[in-house]
Design a protein around this motif. Structure first.
Motif, PDB file in Angstrom:
ATOM      1  N   PHE A  19       0.837  -1.201   0.000  1.00 28.33           N
ATOM      2  CA  PHE A  19       0.000   0.000   0.000  1.00 28.33           C
ATOM      3  C   PHE A  19       0.872   1.251   0.000  1.00 28.33           C
ATOM      4  CE2 PHE A  19      -2.607   3.223   2.171  1.00 28.33           C
ATOM      5  CZ  PHE A  19      -3.693   3.231   1.306  1.00 28.33           C
ATOM      6  N   ALA A  20       1.946   1.241   0.806  1.00 30.87           N
ATOM      7  CA  ALA A  20       2.844   2.397   0.865  1.00 30.87           C
ATOM      8  C   ALA A  20       3.548   2.596  -0.471  1.00 30.87           C
ATOM      9  CB  ALA A  20       3.872   2.204   1.991  1.00 30.87           C
ATOM     10  N   LEU A  21       3.956   1.513  -1.119  1.00 36.56           N
ATOM     11  CA  LEU A  21       4.623   1.635  -2.410  1.00 36.56           C
ATOM     12  C   LEU A  21       3.667   2.170  -3.475  1.00 36.56           C
ATOM     13  CD1 LEU A  21       6.840  -1.571  -2.501  1.00 36.56           C
ATOM     14  CD2 LEU A  21       7.574   0.793  -2.264  1.00 36.56           C
ATOM     15  N   LYS A  22       2.404   1.752  -3.392  1.00 43.22           N
ATOM     16  CA  LYS A  22       1.422   2.259  -4.354  1.00 43.22           C
ATOM     17  C   LYS A  22       1.223   3.754  -4.148  1.00 43.22           C
ATOM     18  CE  LYS A  22      -3.025   1.221  -6.355  1.00 43.22           C
ATOM     19  NZ  LYS A  22      -4.196   0.359  -6.348  1.00 43.22           N
ATOM     20  N   ILE A  23       1.153   4.191  -2.898  1.00 41.02           N
ATOM     21  CA  ILE A  23       1.020   5.620  -2.595  1.00 41.02           C
ATOM     22  C   ILE A  23       2.242   6.377  -3.118  1.00 41.02           C
ATOM     23  CG2 ILE A  23       0.976   7.292  -0.699  1.00 41.02           C
ATOM     24  CD1 ILE A  23      -1.667   6.039  -0.929  1.00 41.02           C
ATOM     25  N   LEU A  24       3.426   5.807  -2.924  1.00 39.46           N
ATOM     26  CA  LEU A  24       4.639   6.479  -3.391  1.00 39.46           C
ATOM     27  C   LEU A  24       4.661   6.594  -4.908  1.00 39.46           C
ATOM     28  CD1 LEU A  24       7.356   5.009  -1.005  1.00 39.46           C
ATOM     29  CD2 LEU A  24       6.405   7.310  -1.017  1.00 39.46           C
ATOM     30  N   TRP A  25       4.149   5.590  -5.607  1.00 38.69           N
ATOM     31  CA  TRP A  25       4.072   5.677  -7.065  1.00 38.69           C
ATOM     32  C   TRP A  25       3.162   6.825  -7.482  1.00 38.69           C
ATOM     33  CZ3 TRP A  25       6.961   4.238 -10.850  1.00 38.69           C
ATOM     34  CH2 TRP A  25       7.760   3.106 -10.716  1.00 38.69           C
ATOM     35  N   TRP A  26       2.014   6.977  -6.804  1.00 36.22           N
ATOM     36  CA  TRP A  26       1.097   8.074  -7.145  1.00 36.22           C
ATOM     37  C   TRP A  26       1.721   9.422  -6.833  1.00 36.22           C
ATOM     38  CZ3 TRP A  26      -2.467   7.781 -10.522  1.00 36.22           C
ATOM     39  CH2 TRP A  26      -3.159   6.603 -10.731  1.00 36.22           C
ATOM     40  N   VAL A  27       2.454   9.520  -5.715  1.00 37.52           N
ATOM     41  CA  VAL A  27       3.146  10.764  -5.385  1.00 37.52           C
ATOM     42  C   VAL A  27       4.177  11.092  -6.455  1.00 37.52           C
ATOM     43  CG1 VAL A  27       4.735  11.826  -3.727  1.00 37.52           C
ATOM     44  CG2 VAL A  27       2.731  10.593  -2.909  1.00 37.52           C
ATOM     45  N   ALA A  28       4.911  10.085  -6.915  1.00 38.72           N
ATOM     46  CA  ALA A  28       5.914  10.307  -7.951  1.00 38.72           C
ATOM     47  C   ALA A  28       5.259  10.779  -9.250  1.00 38.72           C
ATOM     48  CB  ALA A  28       6.707   9.015  -8.196  1.00 38.72           C
ATOM     49  N   VAL A  29       4.108  10.215  -9.604  1.00 41.60           N
ATOM     50  CA  VAL A  29       3.406  10.632 -10.817  1.00 41.60           C
ATOM     51  C   VAL A  29       2.943  12.080 -10.691  1.00 41.60           C
ATOM     52  CG1 VAL A  29       1.290  10.256 -12.152  1.00 41.60           C
ATOM     53  CG2 VAL A  29       2.727   8.315 -11.514  1.00 41.60           C
ATOM     54  N   VAL A  30       2.412  12.452  -9.534  1.00 40.45           N
ATOM     55  CA  VAL A  30       1.953  13.830  -9.327  1.00 40.45           C
ATOM     56  C   VAL A  30       3.124  14.803  -9.423  1.00 40.45           C
ATOM     57  CG1 VAL A  30       0.996  15.405  -7.597  1.00 40.45           C
ATOM     58  CG2 VAL A  30      -0.082  13.199  -7.999  1.00 40.45           C
ATOM     59  N   VAL A  31       4.242  14.471  -8.809  1.00 39.52           N
ATOM     60  CA  VAL A  31       5.426  15.340  -8.872  1.00 39.52           C
ATOM     61  C   VAL A  31       5.914  15.476 -10.312  1.00 39.52           C
ATOM     62  CG1 VAL A  31       7.859  15.500  -8.203  1.00 39.52           C
ATOM     63  CG2 VAL A  31       6.129  14.929  -6.498  1.00 39.52           C
ATOM     64  N   LEU A  32       5.911  14.378 -11.059  1.00 38.58           N
ATOM     65  CA  LEU A  32       6.329  14.428 -12.456  1.00 38.58           C
ATOM     66  C   LEU A  32       5.411  15.329 -13.275  1.00 38.58           C
ATOM     67  CD1 LEU A  32       8.203  13.360 -14.689  1.00 38.58           C
ATOM     68  CD2 LEU A  32       6.582  11.490 -15.003  1.00 38.58           C
ATOM     69  N   VAL A  33       4.102  15.222 -13.063  1.00 41.13           N
ATOM     70  CA  VAL A  33       3.155  16.067 -13.790  1.00 41.13           C
ATOM     71  C   VAL A  33       3.367  17.536 -13.438  1.00 41.13           C
ATOM     72  CG1 VAL A  33       0.702  16.644 -13.989  1.00 41.13           C
ATOM     73  CG2 VAL A  33       1.437  14.264 -14.131  1.00 41.13           C
ATOM     74  N   VAL A  34       3.562  17.836 -12.167  1.00 36.87           N
ATOM     75  CA  VAL A  34       3.799  19.227 -11.756  1.00 36.87           C
ATOM     76  C   VAL A  34       5.083  19.753 -12.381  1.00 36.87           C
ATOM     77  CG1 VAL A  34       4.364  20.686  -9.763  1.00 36.87           C
ATOM     78  CG2 VAL A  34       2.467  19.065  -9.632  1.00 36.87           C
ATOM     79  N   TRP A  35       6.115  18.926 -12.432  1.00 43.88           N
ATOM     80  CA  TRP A  35       7.379  19.348 -13.025  1.00 43.88           C
ATOM     81  C   TRP A  35       7.220  19.624 -14.517  1.00 43.88           C
ATOM     82  CZ3 TRP A  35      10.749  17.076 -16.644  1.00 43.88           C
ATOM     83  CH2 TRP A  35      11.981  17.709 -16.754  1.00 43.88           C
TER      84      TRP A  35
END
Length: 50
Positions: A19-35
């Motif tokens: 579950f934590a890894l899935k959350i981290l993947w979503w956080v990484a996707v959001v950061v990539l989109v913002v960048w």
């Protein structure tokens, strides 16, 4: 009884890690989109920090 508890504890730990890894993947996707948005929307003068 102890082995059963250990197996249940291991299952809970693995479920929590997944579950934590899935959350981290979503956080990484959001950061990539913002960048990417910041990179595309930067000022034409090139004075942005992106």
């Amino acid at each position: 009884m102890i082995p059963l508890l250990l197996v249940l504890l291991l299952a809970l730990i693995l479920f929590g890690a997944g579950f934590a890894l899935k959350i981290l993947w979503w956080v990484a996707v959001v950061v990539l989109v913002v960048w990417i948005v910041g990179f595309v929307a930067r000022p034409k003068g090139g004075s942005g920090r992106w």
